[in-house]
Write a protein that holds these residues in place. Structure first.
Motif, PDB file in Angstrom:
ATOM      1  N   GLY A 170       3.577  15.727   1.506  1.00 44.33           N
ATOM      2  CA  GLY A 170       3.144  15.913   2.886  1.00 44.33           C
ATOM      3  C   GLY A 170       1.839  15.227   3.247  1.00 44.33           C
ATOM      4  O   GLY A 170       1.308  15.422   4.338  1.00 44.33           O
ATOM      5  N   LEU A 171       1.302  14.427   2.326  1.00 44.72           N
ATOM      6  CA  LEU A 171       0.079  13.709   2.664  1.00 44.72           C
ATOM      7  C   LEU A 171       0.373  12.663   3.736  1.00 44.72           C
ATOM      8  O   LEU A 171       1.488  12.145   3.827  1.00 44.72           O
ATOM      9  N   THR A 172      -0.635  12.358   4.533  1.00 47.67           N
ATOM     10  CA  THR A 172      -0.493  11.304   5.535  1.00 47.67           C
ATOM     11  C   THR A 172      -1.475  10.175   5.214  1.00 47.67           C
ATOM     12  O   THR A 172      -2.404  10.355   4.429  1.00 47.67           O
ATOM     13  N   PHE A 173      -1.225   9.034   5.823  1.00 48.20           N
ATOM     14  CA  PHE A 173      -2.060   7.859   5.559  1.00 48.20           C
ATOM     15  C   PHE A 173      -2.592   7.266   6.856  1.00 48.20           C
ATOM     16  O   PHE A 173      -1.922   7.311   7.883  1.00 48.20           O
ATOM     17  N   SER A 174      -3.800   6.747   6.771  1.00 50.52           N
ATOM     18  CA  SER A 174      -4.287   5.920   7.862  1.00 50.52           C
ATOM     19  C   SER A 174      -4.020   4.476   7.453  1.00 50.52           C
ATOM     20  O   SER A 174      -2.938   3.959   7.704  1.00 50.52           O
ATOM     21  N   ASN A 175      -4.961   3.860   6.761  1.00 48.64           N
ATOM     22  CA  ASN A 175      -4.793   2.457   6.397  1.00 48.64           C
ATOM     23  C   ASN A 175      -4.477   2.296   4.908  1.00 48.64           C
ATOM     24  O   ASN A 175      -5.006   3.027   4.081  1.00 48.64           O
ATOM     25  N   VAL A 176      -3.616   1.328   4.631  1.00 50.59           N
ATOM     26  CA  VAL A 176      -3.292   1.009   3.237  1.00 50.59           C
ATOM     27  C   VAL A 176      -3.535  -0.487   3.042  1.00 50.59           C
ATOM     28  O   VAL A 176      -2.998  -1.304   3.795  1.00 50.59           O
ATOM     29  N   TYR A 177      -4.389  -0.830   2.099  1.00 51.32           N
ATOM     30  CA  TYR A 177      -4.673  -2.235   1.813  1.00 51.32           C
ATOM     31  C   TYR A 177      -4.300  -2.525   0.370  1.00 51.32           C
ATOM     32  O   TYR A 177      -4.664  -1.766  -0.520  1.00 51.32           O
ATOM     33  N   THR A 178      -3.583  -3.641   0.155  1.00 49.41           N
ATOM     34  CA  THR A 178      -3.318  -4.034  -1.231  1.00 49.41           C
ATOM     35  C   THR A 178      -3.852  -5.443  -1.452  1.00 49.41           C
ATOM     36  O   THR A 178      -3.871  -6.259  -0.536  1.00 49.41           O
ATOM     37  N   PHE A 179      -4.293  -5.695  -2.682  1.00 46.93           N
ATOM     38  CA  PHE A 179      -5.081  -6.898  -2.927  1.00 46.93           C
ATOM     39  C   PHE A 179      -4.418  -7.911  -3.839  1.00 46.93           C
ATOM     40  O   PHE A 179      -4.824  -9.062  -3.880  1.00 46.93           O
ATOM     41  N   GLY A 180      -3.412  -7.492  -4.582  1.00 45.20           N
ATOM     42  CA  GLY A 180      -2.722  -8.442  -5.463  1.00 45.20           C
ATOM     43  C   GLY A 180      -3.702  -9.195  -6.340  1.00 45.20           C
ATOM     44  O   GLY A 180      -4.548  -8.584  -6.988  1.00 45.20           O
ATOM     45  N   ASN A 181      -3.619 -10.534  -6.317  1.00 41.04           N
ATOM     46  CA  ASN A 181      -4.495 -11.330  -7.180  1.00 41.04           C
ATOM     47  C   ASN A 181      -5.946 -11.375  -6.690  1.00 41.04           C
ATOM     48  O   ASN A 181      -6.797 -11.947  -7.356  1.00 41.04           O
ATOM     49  N   SER A 182      -6.213 -10.832  -5.496  1.00 37.65           N
ATOM     50  CA  SER A 182      -7.569 -10.858  -4.936  1.00 37.65           C
ATOM     51  C   SER A 182      -8.181 -12.248  -4.962  1.00 37.65           C
ATOM     52  O   SER A 182      -9.343 -12.437  -5.328  1.00 37.65           O
ATOM     53  N   ALA A 183      -7.396 -13.255  -4.572  1.00 39.83           N
ATOM     54  CA  ALA A 183      -7.889 -14.639  -4.628  1.00 39.83           C
ATOM     55  C   ALA A 183      -9.185 -14.791  -3.844  1.00 39.83           C
ATOM     56  O   ALA A 183     -10.128 -15.425  -4.303  1.00 39.83           O
TER      57      ALA A 183
END
Lengths: 685, 685
Positions: free
Chosen positions: B176-189
């Protein structure tokens, strides 16, 4: 104590059976029918008629002979019905759902005593009251849901609490675990967990009986019996994991000695589980995760290959396994290259083996086969495979299921996509598999399973002690602490060396003695309890004059009965204590003495009987073990003698039940000998 | 570094958008449309036509100006497209799903460098490559599922790994958690977690920005910047919890001093989190359980009421809370009686409050209200309520939901019946609630949240050190260990007292000195590294003759450059060390010396800057603290001076970056003073 008719009844009556599936009496009838109980089924309900298609009797008197009664009527009405059943209907099994007995009030306790007496008089067996019943191959005698399908190789579950049993089953079924028998005990008016464990032990049939047993315990009625049968089952090849809830604090109990202060009841539970070889768990998820591991093939060692299509969970699993003493060994260069040749560019095969997000079922199969056939250093595999939601992973899970069933090494399936791969996980479970959802909770449970030595410890003492002189001595003493010189005699008789000690009660004996004294010496008043606080200990006394002055000073302390004189010796301080609590077998506690035990709480404990090899193993687990062994050019202590003394204390506790508590602190330890310096023994006859 | 157009683009192009929802390009387009992106949306696909109802361009050249590009085409084709976008289309935001960059091989690394340069030249921002994108209020720019509905008060989630982000969201949404922003970075080039944290810090708006932030980290690019902004956010009222995966062992790295041996990179992570005030987690379930607690009202203290209809789980929760330092206080007799008057016979209200299996929604409501309004000693409530499967518990959960929203005290809902109450749990979550499923995992997380001091520590040093003479000294030294006398000078300049020490290099200086020597003394050869092993240390030298003989013997050791002479002093041994690793701020490690640190590993560490009050607090957490404070009539040491020296070492490390490692071991500690005896300082310029 367990009558076979409660486990295998040819006929069952539900007293209080009804059409209402929201009531226990209605629901248990439904469950019996739904799960196809094969025997005769009757219902007693004063409304009469036909209930759920079953013949209904208005009163118990009208019933024919019936093996088992499941009772779901108000507590107050239970004894009357039970009297009829025990006296006229030859009923030998009783399950009583009804609450309102001892757990409620005094009146309920009296009712409970009444039904207990009825049952015992009839030589019958009662589960409950206030429980949810039992489930086995023959019948589903519970009023709750879910009712797991019977699997002879599934978990055998014994639970003190009905609700907890339900919640454990729910968590377990969601992971794909299966169950054989489920027993719940409620108030345990007559039959308790110990009885069932005894039954399961005595009726164990290798290759037939369920091997994985889970227990939820709230109290021990007979810890020694529990230990006996749990150990025995484990020696026969069973695996036991258990929760003991209600770890009470020592609380306000005034500690009468160090050992006393440290030995809270939970120390006894801990020692009991350790002795038996039971994996101790603390929560439901942990318990079923451990069970999920135990139900699968056994890993031959501690080396895992982690195979995944997602880096992060692989790293977290590696972290937890390494931290908890398992290994994720680096795969040899040649093997790693062979593996990579089967995978897409960019994959890695050092361990964890990362197939990449684009990894296929075919690749997973090849990697598993390689680990199974070519990597002798790998004992087990953990496959972490979820779904980012683009494609179905049914093919991957089908392959995984095949490999799990075919490979000789255990393969653990960690399937994190509880939403994206919900359907595929359901399908995977329905193929008879077990799924874990969190790699770290899995890793912690795996480590717990691995570190539990499943061969439980010896049942025999390493030493026999002639207790005749000790019992003779004790027979002349009152309850309470033995005098120091008597306590030392007890130790000597138990084969434990004691520092040379003189007891002087009168000044006239003093002078002739001083010439032979091994100065410097210690002088300690005897009589007062807290001698240190009263200035009753004089150390490093180096000449006759001081010695005499000290003697007079000590004897002037109120309560002084004499003065003990011992040579000053300074070795590594160790301690050995022992304690009894309730009807638990005694435990022996030991470690380095002084600040190690007082400040750093560095001690180990073991339940009787403690063999020298067990003691030795536990000594090596002490944080201060390197000091005991000798470090940086400093000499160590006589470790085998330390283990021997622990074992001798254990034998002493067994042989002399009057000893309630024993405390050797300090015992001075050297390379060649150990000498007990201060000894306290409390007697309770 | 974060261009606003990547967070709030007025137009988006999906390069490689398609109809195929099993491909990232097709799925991200679907997600953008499904979650109603309001700006202009374009697709580039060489097949042309209309894709998912959107206007499609054959080539990037044909595009109008566009703020953000989401790229899902093979890696090799990415630079060309980006050149067009950055040079001709004024594109300032890039999300690159494509794999095949630095994570793959050298050629990929070169491609990654190329796109990084393009982005930087254009002053644009790039997330990825090899990530899953981002989700915020404006758009759902991810190719994965699930896509949580935007909630401004929901979790803000920064994840180095895309797959881990998906699995975390799945676990979280199921609770039941909610989210505002989700950022993913992968290789973070280009853009890494530190950049985003800085942005969130600098753009934080009290009352608007999300307060609960979760992080999944695999490595720190810039730990100091991470610390700065994490601390700043926490000071502004945010709550951060994080997993740092990849806790590598110190492994084969040869330890050049004790401190060196103990300071593995994980010690730095630990110290960094501790310094910032971040709650450290180790697994996904733990992380989201912690987040589920942080998203609810904050508990004012550590006293819980446990309210349940099932005894077992209440006991297990009590156990874990008590063990972890929270409290389940006994409810006063009068209050307990008031509560019981509302419940059925047989219920208990001592805490846990057990409503019995038959407990109703109405009773639960009354108990909650009583805890809310009448029990000032209760800070929070945990309600454990499942279902044995007889009746629906919808009414109970509806009431629970109402109370959670209305009460000022936090109420945690533990709903164990994942099968029996599956529908009711879904309904409960859809009312905007959070559910926990395992009381013990919940209890562990609650304790973790409670024990994390959320006000992070000082950013300032307690002392200023004049580094001029130290830097002058170091400027004349080579890399490696300073000579002992120079190391002691450095300490003196840092305000740390050093034992009186004489350096003798030639025999002729010896004789005039012996008259003033504070016999007994220690003589230590200088020059050879492992002086103890070579017999290079002579202790308790009590006369001139021995002193002279020793000097000759020591100077004969190969490599001997002189002999240090110090008075023999014997206090409590403590140690203080400090270490630098990569670009982490330095850490200071300290504790009791000798066996405490070598055998018992009893030490604490803190990241720079370490104030005296922080040092003091950490000293009090040492297992050996009772000894430092003084126990059983033995005098303690000068604790405030110990804290001061720790703080001075911290300031020294900050002021003199050339000091790579510092080790004072032992430092002799007394009631009135502390004297450094052996000092090692390693310089790396």
């Amino acid at each position: 104590m367990i009558h076979h008719k409660i486990l295998n009844p040819k006929s069952i009556v539900v007293i209080g059976g009804s059409e209402n599936l929201e009531n226990p009496g209605g629901r248990v009838l439904y469950n019996l029918l739904e799960h196809q109980y094969k025997g005769k089924l009757y219902v007693v309900n004063p409304k009469g008629g036909e209930i759920q298609g079953q013949k209904t009797f208005l009163r118990a008197e009208e019933l024919p002979q019936v093996d088992l009664a499941i009772i779901a009527i108000p507590a107050a009405q239970v004894p009357e019905v039970m009297q009829i059943l025990t006296e006229d209907k030859n009923t030998k099994g009783f399950i009583i759902f009804s609450a309102g007995f001892a757990e409620k009030d005094q009146k309920g306790a009296e009712l409970e005593q009444e039904i207990k007496e009825l049952v015992e008089k009839a030589g019958a067996t009662l589960l409950g009251p206030n429980n949810i019943g039992l489930i086995n191959r023959k019948y589903a005698g519970v009023f709750t849901q879910p009712v797991p399908k019977f699997d002879p190789d599934g978990v055998e579950f014994l639970s003190a609490s009905g609700a907890t049993a339900v919640f454990v089953m729910e968590t377990a079924l969601a992971m794909g675990l299966t169950f054989s028998n489920v027993y719940t005990f409620g108030n345990s008016a007559q039959t308790c967990i110990e009885d069932m464990l005894e039954y399961l032990d005595e009726h164990y049939i290798a290759g037939e009986s369920a091997k994985v047993k889970l227990l939820y315990i709230e109290s021990f009625k007979d810890p020694a019996r529990f230990l006996k049968h749990a150990s025995s089952l484990i020696r026969k090849g069973c695996k036991l994991a258990a929760i003991k809830a209600g770890r009470t604090e020592a609380g306000s109990r005034a500690a009468s000695s160090h050992t006393g202060a440290m030995a809270s009841p939970d120390v006894f539970t801990e020692a009991l589980f350790e002795k038996a070889g039971i994996i101790r768990c603390f929560g439901r998820t942990e318990l079923v995760t451990v069970a999920g591991i135990l139900l699968q093939k056994e890993s031959k060692g501690k080396n895992l290959a982690i195979i995944t299509h997602a880096g992060g969970p692989g790293v977290m699993l590696t972290d937890v396994l390494s931290k908890k003493g398992l290994q994720v060994p680096q795969i040899k260069r040649k093997d790693s290259q062979n593996l990579l040749s089967e995978l897409y560019d960019g994959a890695s095969a050092n361990n964890p083996i990362d197939l990449l997000a684009t990894g296929t079922a075919d690749q997973l199969g090849k990697v598993i086969d390689y680990c199974e056939n070519n990597l002798s250093e790998i004992d087990a595999m953990a496959v972490i495979f979820g779904s980012p939601g683009l494609k179905k992973v049914a093919e991957v899970y089908q392959l995984l299921s095949d490999k799990i069933h075919r490979c000789s090494k255990p393969i653990y399936a960690i399937l994190p996509s509880v939403l994206n791969a919900k359907e595929e996980i359901s399908a995977f479970l329905s193929m008879g598999n077990i799924a874990f959802f969190d790699e770290v909770l899995f890793g912690e449970a795996l480590a717990k399973v691995y570190h539990q030595k499943r061969v439980c410890r010896t049942e025999k003492h390493s030493f026999e002690i002639d207790t005749t002189p000790i019992k003779e001595l004790i027979s002349h003493c009152q309850n309470g602490y033995l005098s120091p010189e008597k306590a030392m005699d007890v130790l000597r008789w138990a084969g434990i060396a004691v520092v040379q000690t003189y007891l002087i009660k009168e000044e006239k004996n003093l002078l002739k003695m001083t010439d032979t004294l091994p100065f410097p010496v210690a002088q300690k008043v005897i009589g007062p309890t807290h001698k240190s606080d009263l200035g009753g200990v004089k150390l490093n006394v180096s000449n006759k004059k001081d010695f005499l002055n000290n003697f007079r000073e000590l004897m002037a302390i109120p309560g002084a009965q004499g003065v003990l004189v011992q040579p000053m010796i300074k070795g590594h301080e160790i301690f050995i204590g022992a304690k009894r609590e309730g009807n638990f077998p005694p435990i022996v506690l030991f470690g380095s003495g002084g600040i190690y035990v007082e400040v750093l709480k560095d001690l180990r404990s073991a339940m009787n009987p403690v063999s020298t090899s067990e003691a030795f193993e536990l000594i090596s687990q002490l944080h201060s073990y390197p000091l005991l062994k000798g470090i940086r050019g400093q000499k160590g202590i006589h470790l085998t003698l330390f283990a021997e003394y622990i074992s001798r204390v254990s034998a002493l506790m067994d042989g002399v039940p009057e000893i309630k508590e024993l405390d050797i602190n300090p015992c001075m330890a050297f390379e060649k000998e150990l000498l007990a310096v201060d000894v306290r023994i409390r007697i309770e006859k």
